[in-house]
Write an enzyme that holds these catalytic residues in place. Sequence first.
Site, short mmCIF file in Angstrom:
data_model
loop_
_atom_site.label_atom_id
_atom_site.label_comp_id
_atom_site.label_asym_id
_atom_site.label_seq_id
_atom_site.Cartn_x
_atom_site.Cartn_y
_atom_site.Cartn_z
N GLY A 177 0.84 -1.20 0.00
CA GLY A 177 0.00 0.00 0.00
C GLY A 177 0.88 1.24 0.00
O GLY A 177 1.98 1.24 0.58
N LYS A 236 -12.96 3.61 16.56
CA LYS A 236 -12.58 5.00 16.80
C LYS A 236 -12.93 5.91 15.63
O LYS A 236 -13.30 7.08 15.81
CB LYS A 236 -11.07 5.06 17.09
CG LYS A 236 -10.46 6.41 17.04
CD LYS A 236 -9.10 6.31 16.41
CE LYS A 236 -8.77 7.40 15.46
NZ LYS A 236 -9.57 7.62 14.30
N GLY A 245 0.23 4.61 4.09
CA GLY A 245 1.25 3.69 3.58
C GLY A 245 2.56 4.42 3.30
O GLY A 245 3.65 3.92 3.63
N ASN A 255 -1.81 7.59 1.75
CA ASN A 255 -1.36 8.60 2.70
C ASN A 255 -0.62 7.96 3.89
O ASN A 255 0.53 8.32 4.20
CB ASN A 255 -2.63 9.34 3.16
CG ASN A 255 -2.38 10.60 3.94
OD1 ASN A 255 -3.02 10.82 4.96
ND2 ASN A 255 -1.49 11.45 3.49
N1 LIG Z 1 -4.20 8.27 6.48
C1 LIG Z 1 -4.08 8.17 7.79
O1 LIG Z 1 -3.82 9.16 8.48
C2 LIG Z 1 -4.24 6.84 8.45
C3 LIG Z 1 -3.82 6.71 9.78
C4 LIG Z 1 -3.96 5.48 10.41
C5 LIG Z 1 -4.51 4.40 9.73
N2 LIG Z 1 -4.91 4.57 8.44
C6 LIG Z 1 -5.45 3.39 7.75
O2 LIG Z 1 -4.55 2.96 6.74
C7 LIG Z 1 -5.26 2.30 5.69
C8 LIG Z 1 -4.75 2.82 4.37
O3 LIG Z 1 -5.02 4.19 4.28
P1 LIG Z 1 -4.13 5.22 3.47
O4 LIG Z 1 -4.32 6.53 4.15
O5 LIG Z 1 -2.73 4.74 3.31
O6 LIG Z 1 -4.81 5.18 2.02
P2 LIG Z 1 -5.43 6.41 1.20
O7 LIG Z 1 -6.85 6.53 1.53
O8 LIG Z 1 -4.57 7.60 1.30
O9 LIG Z 1 -5.19 6.01 -0.31
C9 LIG Z 1 -5.93 5.22 -1.10
C10 LIG Z 1 -4.97 4.16 -1.64
O10 LIG Z 1 -5.74 3.15 -2.26
C11 LIG Z 1 -5.14 2.85 -3.49
N3 LIG Z 1 -6.14 2.27 -4.37
C12 LIG Z 1 -7.07 2.88 -5.13
N4 LIG Z 1 -7.79 1.96 -5.80
C13 LIG Z 1 -7.30 0.75 -5.44
C14 LIG Z 1 -7.63 -0.57 -5.77
N5 LIG Z 1 -8.63 -0.87 -6.61
N6 LIG Z 1 -6.93 -1.58 -5.21
C15 LIG Z 1 -5.94 -1.32 -4.33
N7 LIG Z 1 -5.57 -0.08 -3.97
C16 LIG Z 1 -6.25 0.94 -4.52
C17 LIG Z 1 -4.59 4.16 -3.98
O11 LIG Z 1 -3.63 3.95 -4.96
C18 LIG Z 1 -4.00 4.70 -2.69
O12 LIG Z 1 -2.73 4.17 -2.47
C19 LIG Z 1 -6.75 2.56 5.97
O13 LIG Z 1 -7.31 1.41 6.55
C20 LIG Z 1 -6.75 3.67 7.01
O14 LIG Z 1 -7.82 3.59 7.90
C21 LIG Z 1 -4.78 5.75 7.78
O1 LIG Z 2 -7.51 10.73 8.30
P1 LIG Z 2 -8.59 9.93 8.97
O2 LIG Z 2 -9.66 10.79 9.56
O3 LIG Z 2 -9.06 8.81 8.08
O4 LIG Z 2 -7.93 9.24 10.24
C1 LIG Z 2 -6.91 8.39 10.02
C2 LIG Z 2 -6.66 7.53 11.20
O5 LIG Z 2 -7.52 6.44 11.22
C3 LIG Z 2 -6.71 8.29 12.50
O6 LIG Z 2 -6.32 7.48 13.53
#
Ligand SMILES: NC(=O)c1ccc[n+]([C@@H]2O[C@H](COP(=O)([O-])OP(=O)(O)OC[C@H]3O[C@@H](n4cnc5c(N)ncnc54)[C@H](O)[C@@H]3O)[C@@H](O)[C@H]2O)c1
Ligand SMILES: O=P(O)(O)OC[C@H](O)CO
Length: 323
Positions: free
Chosen positions: A11, A205, A16, A14
């Site tokens: 991944g 959460k 990842g 954001n």
């Molecule tokens: N962003 C944060 O601040 C944050 C913090 C903690 C946990 N998380 C968790 O991390 C996980 C990943 O979130 P993120 O913020 O890295 O992602 P994101 O929402 O920023 O990005 C979307 C990702 O999905 C990909 N994508 C789009 N279509 C796709 C497909 N068909 N198959 C596979 N990938 C595809 C995109 O290329 C991109 O890399 C989520 O479960 C989120 O809850 C996010």
């Molecule tokens: O950017 P959000 O609101 O999806 O939050 C990301 C994380 O899950 C926060 O812990």
Amino acid sequence: MAAPKKVCVIGSGNWGSAIAKIVGANAAQYDQFDTTVNMWVFEETVNGRKLTEIINTDHENVKYLPGHKLPPNVLGVPELVDSVKGADILIFVVPHQFIVRVCDTIKDHIKKDAVGMSLIKGIDASPEGLKLISEVIRGKLGITMAVLMGANIANEVAEEKFCETTIGCKDKTYGSMLKELMQTTNFRVTVVEESDVVEICGALKNIVAVGAVLLHGLPRLPLPPSWRAAASLTSSPPATGGRNRKIGEAFARTGKSIEQLENELLNGQKLQGPATAMEVHEILKQKNMVDKFPLFAAVYQICFNGHPVAEFIQCLQNHPEHK
Ligand SMILES: NC(=O)c1ccc[n+]([C@@H]2O[C@H](COP(=O)([O-])OP(=O)(O)OC[C@H]3O[C@@H](n4cnc5c(N)ncnc54)[C@H](O)[C@@H]3O)[C@@H](O)[C@H]2O)c1
Ligand SMILES: O=P(O)(O)OC[C@H](O)CO
């Protein structure tokens, strides 16, 4: 000495990318890890160039984590199967709606003794009931799983602001290895054995976060400032810039659908809170328990069934605990 462990980050959104920044730096620093860290990139074209080419040349994920350099030893790999080959540690960090397809694609290509760690917030809801995402991965791949969850906002972590997080890992040996891979001076890691609790709290959460933001978005309710502050304290990230906050505020203000706002405002990032509210609602309905969780029910009804945001207050006023 044991061979250095090879790491793959599955991944590159954001979170990842923020995590790849940390993992790349630690893998370069500690002998127990292979220096090169693969990062699977869902390929797309950005400004006429392939995203993997941008990442591997300019060392920046300009779409999902602009403004932050990735270590040069983080290698963006467009083919999922290639990215996981030979990996001893698999870090799962895709939006939860994509995890089943990811697992089905890699299942015949991973090391059987690899250890996985899920950073994915969400649950899997089906007619059979609730499954944690780590359970889904374990079920599909048959590997040992840990999780990492915290009140973490990717941009804040990438900016190296002080944050804490928790690894849930039932096996202590893996726990300390994963801690070494993830911890930095400003990203502090606690390891606990109660992995399932860590994971479900991380998912739920995000629903609470949406609820807190909807309350903030209510313009004229007679709520004292202390009440709003208390709501935001239940989940500080939305108060400091998460996507749940961005979309929740716009939803309360504009009345547009969640899907439309996600498309308009998130530039490809995926919102997790409302989707989790929908999945949890499915499970509560199956178990005839919707009434026992009015906050979760209200977030669902407001986000997906056209109920007015102001209904939030009634749901809290009528909470079973107050009857
Ligand atoms: N962003 C944060 O601040 C944050 C913090 C903690 C946990 N998380 C968790 O991390 C996980 C990943 O979130 P993120 O913020 O890295 O992602 P994101 O929402 O920023 O990005 C979307 C990702 O999905 C990909 N994508 C789009 N279509 C796709 C497909 N068909 N198959 C596979 N990938 C595809 C995109 O290329 C991109 O890399 C989520 O479960 C989120 O809850 C996010
Ligand atoms: O950017 P959000 O609101 O999806 O939050 C990301 C994380 O899950 C926060 O812990």
